[in-house]
Every structure is written in structure tokens, then in C-alpha cells.
Design a protein around this motif. Structure first.
Motif, PDB file in Angstrom:
ATOM      1  N   MET A  24       0.814  -1.209   0.000  1.00 52.18           N
ATOM      2  CA  MET A  24       0.000   0.000   0.000  1.00 52.18           C
ATOM      3  C   MET A  24       0.849   1.261   0.000  1.00 52.18           C
ATOM      4  O   MET A  24       0.320   2.362   0.150  1.00 52.18           O
ATOM      5  N   SER A  25       2.160   1.093  -0.176  1.00 48.72           N
ATOM      6  CA  SER A  25       3.096   2.236  -0.279  1.00 48.72           C
ATOM      7  C   SER A  25       2.907   3.221   0.874  1.00 48.72           C
ATOM      8  O   SER A  25       2.646   4.406   0.667  1.00 48.72           O
ATOM      9  N   LEU A  26       3.043   2.720   2.087  1.00 44.78           N
ATOM     10  CA  LEU A  26       2.840   3.564   3.262  1.00 44.78           C
ATOM     11  C   LEU A  26       3.910   4.647   3.341  1.00 44.78           C
ATOM     12  O   LEU A  26       5.085   4.401   3.064  1.00 44.78           O
ATOM     13  N   GLN A  27       3.476   5.846   3.709  1.00 48.87           N
ATOM     14  CA  GLN A  27       4.378   6.972   3.928  1.00 48.87           C
ATOM     15  C   GLN A  27       3.941   7.693   5.191  1.00 48.87           C
ATOM     16  O   GLN A  27       2.749   7.979   5.373  1.00 48.87           O
ATOM     17  N   LEU A  28       4.902   7.981   6.066  1.00 48.49           N
ATOM     18  CA  LEU A  28       4.611   8.644   7.330  1.00 48.49           C
ATOM     19  C   LEU A  28       4.875  10.137   7.212  1.00 48.49           C
ATOM     20  O   LEU A  28       5.860  10.551   6.616  1.00 48.49           O
ATOM     21  N   THR A  29       3.994  10.904   7.802  1.00 48.88           N
ATOM     22  CA  THR A  29       4.147  12.353   7.875  1.00 48.88           C
ATOM     23  C   THR A  29       4.093  12.762   9.342  1.00 48.88           C
ATOM     24  O   THR A  29       3.160  12.393  10.054  1.00 48.88           O
ATOM     25  N   GLY A  30       5.101  13.508   9.768  1.00 48.72           N
ATOM     26  CA  GLY A  30       5.120  13.979  11.151  1.00 48.72           C
ATOM     27  C   GLY A  30       5.483  12.909  12.165  1.00 48.72           C
ATOM     28  O   GLY A  30       5.208  13.070  13.358  1.00 48.72           O
ATOM     29  N   TYR A  31       6.117  11.828  11.708  1.00 48.87           N
ATOM     30  CA  TYR A  31       6.484  10.738  12.618  1.00 48.87           C
ATOM     31  C   TYR A  31       7.709  11.132  13.425  1.00 48.87           C
ATOM     32  O   TYR A  31       8.688  11.636  12.875  1.00 48.87           O
ATOM     33  N   ARG A  32       7.675  10.881  14.748  1.00 51.47           N
ATOM     34  CA  ARG A  32       8.763  11.268  15.653  1.00 51.47           C
ATOM     35  C   ARG A  32       9.336  10.018  16.320  1.00 51.47           C
ATOM     36  O   ARG A  32       8.889   9.612  17.399  1.00 51.47           O
ATOM     37  N   PRO A  33      10.322   9.387  15.692  1.00 50.08           N
ATOM     38  CA  PRO A  33      10.862   8.140  16.248  1.00 50.08           C
ATOM     39  C   PRO A  33      11.510   8.310  17.616  1.00 50.08           C
ATOM     40  O   PRO A  33      11.495   7.388  18.430  1.00 50.08           O
ATOM     41  N   ARG A  34      12.084   9.473  17.902  1.00 49.92           N
ATOM     42  CA  ARG A  34      12.734   9.669  19.195  1.00 49.92           C
ATOM     43  C   ARG A  34      11.727   9.645  20.337  1.00 49.92           C
ATOM     44  O   ARG A  34      12.117   9.402  21.497  1.00 49.92           O
ATOM     45  N   ARG A  66      -5.245   5.860  -6.284  1.00 49.40           N
ATOM     46  CA  ARG A  66      -5.538   7.009  -5.433  1.00 49.40           C
ATOM     47  C   ARG A  66      -4.804   6.897  -4.116  1.00 49.40           C
ATOM     48  O   ARG A  66      -4.557   5.806  -3.605  1.00 49.40           O
ATOM     49  N   ARG A  67      -4.449   8.057  -3.580  1.00 52.32           N
ATOM     50  CA  ARG A  67      -3.778   8.129  -2.289  1.00 52.32           C
ATOM     51  C   ARG A  67      -4.755   8.628  -1.234  1.00 52.32           C
ATOM     52  O   ARG A  67      -5.579   9.510  -1.491  1.00 52.32           O
ATOM     53  N   TYR A  68      -4.645   8.050  -0.052  1.00 52.14           N
ATOM     54  CA  TYR A  68      -5.469   8.458   1.082  1.00 52.14           C
ATOM     55  C   TYR A  68      -4.563   8.675   2.277  1.00 52.14           C
ATOM     56  O   TYR A  68      -3.386   8.344   2.257  1.00 52.14           O
ATOM     57  N   ARG A  69      -5.139   9.206   3.338  1.00 56.66           N
ATOM     58  CA  ARG A  69      -4.357   9.492   4.537  1.00 56.66           C
ATOM     59  C   ARG A  69      -5.252   9.330   5.762  1.00 56.66           C
ATOM     60  O   ARG A  69      -6.440   9.665   5.726  1.00 56.66           O
ATOM     61  N   MET A  70      -4.682   8.792   6.832  1.00 57.11           N
ATOM     62  CA  MET A  70      -5.414   8.682   8.088  1.00 57.11           C
ATOM     63  C   MET A  70      -4.461   8.945   9.252  1.00 57.11           C
ATOM     64  O   MET A  70      -3.248   8.738   9.118  1.00 57.11           O
ATOM     65  N   PRO A  71      -4.979   9.423  10.402  1.00 59.51           N
ATOM     66  CA  PRO A  71      -4.117   9.616  11.575  1.00 59.51           C
ATOM     67  C   PRO A  71      -3.525   8.289  12.039  1.00 59.51           C
ATOM     68  O   PRO A  71      -4.188   7.249  11.979  1.00 59.51           O
ATOM     69  N   LEU A  72      -2.290   8.315  12.491  1.00 61.10           N
ATOM     70  CA  LEU A  72      -1.628   7.094  12.937  1.00 61.10           C
ATOM     71  C   LEU A  72      -2.361   6.460  14.111  1.00 61.10           C
ATOM     72  O   LEU A  72      -2.475   5.232  14.188  1.00 61.10           O
ATOM     73  N   ALA A  73      -2.877   7.282  15.026  1.00 63.50           N
ATOM     74  CA  ALA A  73      -3.606   6.745  16.184  1.00 63.50           C
ATOM     75  C   ALA A  73      -4.849   5.971  15.732  1.00 63.50           C
ATOM     76  O   ALA A  73      -5.178   4.922  16.307  1.00 63.50           O
ATOM     77  N   LEU A  74      -5.536   6.459  14.711  1.00 62.26           N
ATOM     78  CA  LEU A  74      -6.691   5.742  14.184  1.00 62.26           C
ATOM     79  C   LEU A  74      -6.258   4.423  13.569  1.00 62.26           C
ATOM     80  O   LEU A  74      -6.936   3.399  13.725  1.00 62.26           O
ATOM     81  N   GLY A  75      -5.116   4.422  12.872  1.00 63.19           N
ATOM     82  CA  GLY A  75      -4.604   3.179  12.302  1.00 63.19           C
ATOM     83  C   GLY A  75      -4.315   2.142  13.379  1.00 63.19           C
ATOM     84  O   GLY A  75      -4.657   0.958  13.230  1.00 63.19           O
ATOM     85  N   PHE A  76      -3.697   2.574  14.499  1.00 63.74           N
ATOM     86  CA  PHE A  76      -3.442   1.646  15.610  1.00 63.74           C
ATOM     87  C   PHE A  76      -4.748   1.074  16.155  1.00 63.74           C
ATOM     88  O   PHE A  76      -4.839  -0.122  16.465  1.00 63.74           O
ATOM     89  N   GLY A 127       0.051   7.878   4.972  1.00 65.88           N
ATOM     90  CA  GLY A 127      -0.455   7.899   3.609  1.00 65.88           C
ATOM     91  C   GLY A 127      -0.394   6.510   3.018  1.00 65.88           C
ATOM     92  O   GLY A 127       0.574   5.775   3.252  1.00 65.88           O
ATOM     93  N   TYR A 128      -1.417   6.131   2.269  1.00 69.12           N
ATOM     94  CA  TYR A 128      -1.464   4.793   1.679  1.00 69.12           C
ATOM     95  C   TYR A 128      -2.204   4.845   0.348  1.00 69.12           C
ATOM     96  O   TYR A 128      -2.991   5.761   0.093  1.00 69.12           O
TER      97      TYR A 128
END
Length: 295
Positions: free
Chosen positions: A126-136, A182-192, A176-177
Motif C-alpha cells: 500500500m506504499s505507506l508513507q509517514l508524515t510527522g512521525y517522531r521516532p525519538r 488514489r492516495r489516502y491518509r489517516m491519523p496514525l492513532a486511528l490506524g493503531f 499515507g497509503y
């Protein structure tokens, strides 16, 4: 409406492909429960089946070499989780087996490998792409979530505090997926949360076919508590940060540093020669109103 319906169907098909390893694993557990009594214990058969399935997934392209490494790490982390939780009586594996250590059959780690396989395949398919991800922030928080699943047996349970911190840590983080073109986007918390819900559904299926049993299921199957949705929604963060870290490392090593098109070397005092380059153009000097040719 027709386009939206097609997109939903395509999304469902992509999710089914992502779950290929998990479906095959749970399907094998279900079939093993229907087998007649054999000289080999069912848990031992399932260990061999899990190894064979892992090799097959690698050969047919379900998982890449990097994916397999992450999945193996998920297996080991899952086994440690199982060893502690079974000893504490959270659930049990009631059947006997040769490949059983401290009450946990070694095949139990494959249940966590299946989750790792799902995340890895979803990232690719699904070609996932993260925006605003803070690994630290996410890495130590996921580690704290993992430790809390052990420590809450002796210390106060911090899962709701950790859930609140996870929500704060993922504010502004989205995934993003792709679904088709077509590309869509959802909040990471919703994905979890969505993954946690479907893992709860899978857990109901797995306990029903005898993969393991909770204390209230030893005398007959009962649905898994709804509270497990929250637990899975938190626990999926451990797998997610592992896959995300592996992907970031792979992208960092596979992309060579960008070099400028042309960098003029510093002039040397030992030589007055000019650097030769096809795009280098020397300015024309003026002398007495006449334009001189380039040197």
C-alpha cells in the motif's frame, strides 16, 4: 457511489493480501484441531508448519529478506512475552508437546510473526508513507508499553497513561497509503485502533480453534474481552516502530548522498591552472573598449 464501492472492495483485497501469512497460520491451527490423534503432538506439528510457512512466504515473495529479519525479531519478542504471561497465569497452552518450554510451545511466537508480516506487507503493497512521525518519542514509548504488559502484575498498571501519551505523541502524525491509483491518509492513532480491533477479531478466531486459552475459556469457549482491543492497539506500536525503524535504515543505506552538479575545487597556490569542466565559462574581459577572447 460505484467508484467508492470499487475502492472499498480493492482496499479489502489489499488487506487480505497483507494478511496472507496470518490467515494461513490461523487456518493451519484450525485444521490441526480437526486431525485425528497422531503420534506427534499438535503443537509440535504447528511449529514445523510455521517454519515451513515462513520459508514459503519468503520463496513466493510474500516477504522480503528484510521483512523476514523483522518477522524473526517479532517472533523472539513474542516468545519472551508468552513466557512471562503464561507463567503469570494470563493464559495457557493446555496440550502437551515436546517443543514446549516453561509451558509455552515454541510455535507461539509465530502469532506475533503474523502481525509483523502484516505490517511489513502493508508497508510495501500500500506504499505507506509517514508524515510527522517522531521516532525519538515513539521508540521509548513503545518500549514502555511493552514493559508495562509485564510490570503491571507487580506495579500499578500504566496502560491508560501510556495510551494518553501515545495519543499526544501521534498528534500531527498521519499515514499515507495507496488504494489503486488514489492516495489516502489517516491519523496514525486511528490506524493503531483499527488494527487493534481486527487483532481482537483474529484473537477470538484463534482461541476458538484452540491456539491458546484464557482462564475463562478452559471449560468452554467464550468471546475475548473487549478490553483486549485497547491492549492490542497499544501493543501494535511495538511492531510498528520496529518496521518503521527498519524501513528508515534501509532507505538511508540505499540512497546515496546527493552531490551537487558541479563543485569548483579550491584554488591551489602551487598551480595557476583553471579547473576544466564542460559547463565552465570564463568571463570576457574588457581592455580599452575591446572585447578580448577567452584565455
Amino acid at each position: 457511489m460505484q467508484h467508492a464501492f470499487r475502492q472499498v472492495l480493492l482496499f479489502g483485497w489489499q488487506q487480505a493480501r497483507c494478511c496472507a501469512f496470518a490467515v494461513a497460520l490461523v487456518g493451519g491451527v484450525a485444521v490441526s484441531a480437526l486431525l485425528p490423534e497422531l503420534p506427534v503432538a499438535r503443537y509440535d506439528l504447528l511449529l514445523g508448519y510455521g517454519v515451513l510457512l515462513t520459508v514459503l512466504a519468503r520463496r513466493v515473495g510474500w516477504d522480503t529478506a528484510r521483512d523476514t529479519a523483522v518477522i524473526a525479531a517479532c517472533h523472539l519478542i513474542g516468545l519472551l512475552f508468552e513466557l512471562v504471561k503464561v507463567q503469570l497465569g494470563s493464559w495457557s497452552y493446555p496440550e502437551d508437546a515436546v517443543t514446549k518450554c516453561a509451558g509455552v510451545p515454541l510455535y507461539g511466537g509465530f502469532l506475533y510473526s503474523a502481525v509483523g508480516s502484516y505490517v511489513c506487507r502493508a508497508w510495501r503493497l500500500m506504499s505507506l508513507q509517514l508524515t510527522g512521525y517522531r521516532p525519538r518519542v515513539m521508540v521509548p514509548l513503545a518500549a514502555a508499553v511493552y514493559v508495562n504488559f509485564f510490570s503491571h502484575h507487580w506495579l500499578p498498571d500504566a496502560r491508560w497513561v501510556l495510551a494518553a501519551l501515545m495519543l499526544l505523541a501521534t498528534i500531527g502524525t498521519s499515514v499515507g497509503y495507496s488504494v489503486g491509483q488514489r492516495r489516502y491518509r489517516m491519523p496514525l492513532a486511528l490506524g493503531f485502533t483499527l488494527i487493534g480491533f481486527f487483532l481482537w477479531v483474529a484473537e477470538n478466531v484463534a482461541t476458538y480453534v484452540g491456539a491458546w486459552s484464557y482462564p475463562n475459556q478452559l471449560h468452554g469457549w467464550q468471546p475475548v474481552s473487549l478490553m483486549k482491543i485497547a491492549a492490542w492497539s497499544l501493543l501494535i506500536s511495538v511492531t510498528f516502530v520496529m518496521v518503521a525503524g527498519r524501513r528508515r535504515a534501509a532507505e538511508g543505506t540505499s540512497s546515496p548522498p546527493q552531490q551537487p552538479a558541479f563543485v569548483s575545487p579550491a584554488p591551489s597556490s602551487a598551480s595557476c591552472s583553471l579547473p576544466a569542466h564542460p559547463q565552465t565559462v570564463l568571463p570576457r574581459a574588457r581592455a580599452g573598449g575591446r572585447r578580448l577572447p577567452p584565455a
